[in-house]
Design a protein around this motif. Structure first.
Motif, short mmCIF file in Angstrom:
data_model
loop_
_atom_site.label_atom_id
_atom_site.label_comp_id
_atom_site.label_asym_id
_atom_site.label_seq_id
_atom_site.Cartn_x
_atom_site.Cartn_y
_atom_site.Cartn_z
N PHE A 22 -46.17 30.17 9.12
CA PHE A 22 -45.44 31.18 8.21
C PHE A 22 -46.63 31.85 7.60
CE2 PHE A 22 -41.93 28.40 8.55
CZ PHE A 22 -40.87 29.10 8.15
N LEU A 23 -47.97 31.22 7.58
CA LEU A 23 -49.12 32.20 6.87
C LEU A 23 -49.30 33.35 7.90
CD1 LEU A 23 -51.32 29.11 6.42
CD2 LEU A 23 -50.23 30.31 4.48
N SER A 24 -49.05 33.22 9.16
CA SER A 24 -49.48 34.07 10.25
C SER A 24 -49.32 35.63 10.10
CB SER A 24 -49.24 33.96 11.72
OG SER A 24 -49.79 34.59 12.54
N LEU B 41 -38.79 35.22 7.32
CA LEU B 41 -39.32 34.10 6.83
C LEU B 41 -38.43 33.19 6.16
CD1 LEU B 41 -42.74 34.73 6.28
CD2 LEU B 41 -42.11 34.13 8.27
N LEU B 42 -37.62 33.73 5.37
CA LEU B 42 -36.50 32.86 4.58
C LEU B 42 -35.45 32.19 5.53
CD1 LEU B 42 -36.09 34.89 1.23
CD2 LEU B 42 -36.76 32.49 1.61
N GLY B 43 -35.29 33.01 6.38
CA GLY B 43 -34.25 32.65 7.44
C GLY B 43 -34.47 31.45 8.57
N TRP C 53 -53.75 33.92 16.04
CA TRP C 53 -52.56 34.69 16.27
C TRP C 53 -52.43 35.56 15.26
CZ3 TRP C 53 -49.34 29.62 17.52
CH2 TRP C 53 -49.18 29.62 19.13
N SER C 54 -52.97 35.53 14.26
CA SER C 54 -52.71 36.50 13.00
C SER C 54 -53.75 37.56 13.27
CB SER C 54 -53.41 35.95 11.79
OG SER C 54 -52.78 34.65 11.34
N THR C 55 -54.59 37.61 14.36
CA THR C 55 -55.50 38.64 14.53
C THR C 55 -55.23 39.63 15.62
OG1 THR C 55 -56.95 37.22 16.20
CG2 THR C 55 -57.41 37.23 13.90
#
Length: 308
Positions: free
Chosen positions: A256-258, A286-288, A22-24
């Motif tokens: 969260f890494l993505s 991401l904090l939310g 998904w990161s790509t």
């Protein structure tokens, strides 16, 4: 039969594979949009996804259930297919066409916060204090990214692009709400959505009237990659990870890494400028999401304690 430790390791590997793929896709979107219109991209990626999902269903032995599942509730599946993939991906691809991917991707990432508000509106779920905090952080992040940090001016490079990226979050959240009470095999549900949407995608591509002859091999490979790893195989990897784990939150946190991996790839491969405001805004979003997850786990723990 896997023991618990092996099952958890497998779940993490499947989850990590899904997140890395998904990161790509943001990079693949921009490469594809250099040669395809959003409508063309939707059509070809959908065809690839249908082929992949049909093969997966054949391997799983569920393909013979396809017609009976559809005929049990055809109106529902027509609605589902129009929302996703047709509406969602068409709008998302257009947003990526108008915006740098480093802006479109984090804006789309706020869909989980949108889901909280829509679940309260349509499912009657209570919005708790922590959900309001999550919404505040999430949409503050959206504003920071959309304005490149110039919050006081509220000036957007592409108001339409920002609007479409946020509209895509509404459609994606709507898709999950529509799926709330559906107990059917999720892979069959996704496949039916693609099959329903295909005739509409074909008509829109024909109506658009753009040619296909000038598209390079790189373009065809890029759009096939989108069909395989945004819409097809990765979904199955993620579902497998969630099925194997006994700690859903642990696997879910991998997501969260993505966006950060995605920003690195966009800078290195596409050469996009990653503004500091994009990173700050993404951290707010991401904090939310983290606030929602932490409180969700706490609530579950309290419920478990009360049942002892």
């Amino acid at each position: 039969m896997e023991n618990t430790a092996q099952s958890e390791r497998s779940a993490l590997l499947y989850g990590l594979a899904a997140v890395l793929l998904w990161s790509t896709v943001a990079t693949a979107f921009k490469l594809t949009l250099r040669e395809f219109s959003p409508i063309q991209m939707l059509l070809v990626a959908s065809v690839v996804s249908v082929i992949v999902l049909l093969v997966i269903c054949q391997i799983k032995g569920t393909i013979n259930q396809l017609s009976s599942v559809f005929l049990a509730n055809p109106k529902y599946f027509f609605l589902l297919g129009l929302v996703n993939p047709l509406g969602y991906y068409l709008i998302l691809f257009k947003a990526y066409d108008l915006l740098p991917a480093s802006q479109a991707q984090p804006l789309n990432y706020s869909w989980a916060i949108t889901l909280t508000l829509m679940a309260a509106l349509f499912l009657g779920q209570k919005i708790r204090k922590q959900d309001w905090l999550a919404c505040l952080l999430g949409y503050l992040g959206v504003l920071i990214i959309a304005t490149k940090g110039n919050l006081l001016t509220l000036s957007f490079d592409s108001p339409l692009g920002v609007g479409l990226a946020l509209l895509s979050t509404l459609l994606w959240a709507s898709y999950w709400i529509l799926n709330t009470k559906n107990k059917t095999d999720p892979i069959l549900v996704v496949l039916l959505g693609f099959l329903v949407s295909l005739p509409f995608s074909i008509f829109l591509a024909w109506y658009e009237g753009l040619g296909w002859s000038s598209i390079s091999l790189q373009g065809w490979l890029a759009v096939s990659y989108v069909g395989l790893f945004e819409m097809g195989i990765t979904f199955v990897l993620w579902l497998t990870a969630l099925k194997k784990t006994h700690n859903t939150a642990k696997v879910s946190n991998l997501i969260f890494l993505s966006p950060f991996i995605s920003l690195i790839l966009l800078a290195q491969i596409i050469g996009e400028t990653i503004y500091p405001s994009t990173v700050v805004g993404l951290i707010c979003i991401l904090l939310g999401l983290a606030v929602q997850q932490i409180k969700f786990k706490t609530r579950n723990r309290n419920c478990a304690d009360s049942n002892k």
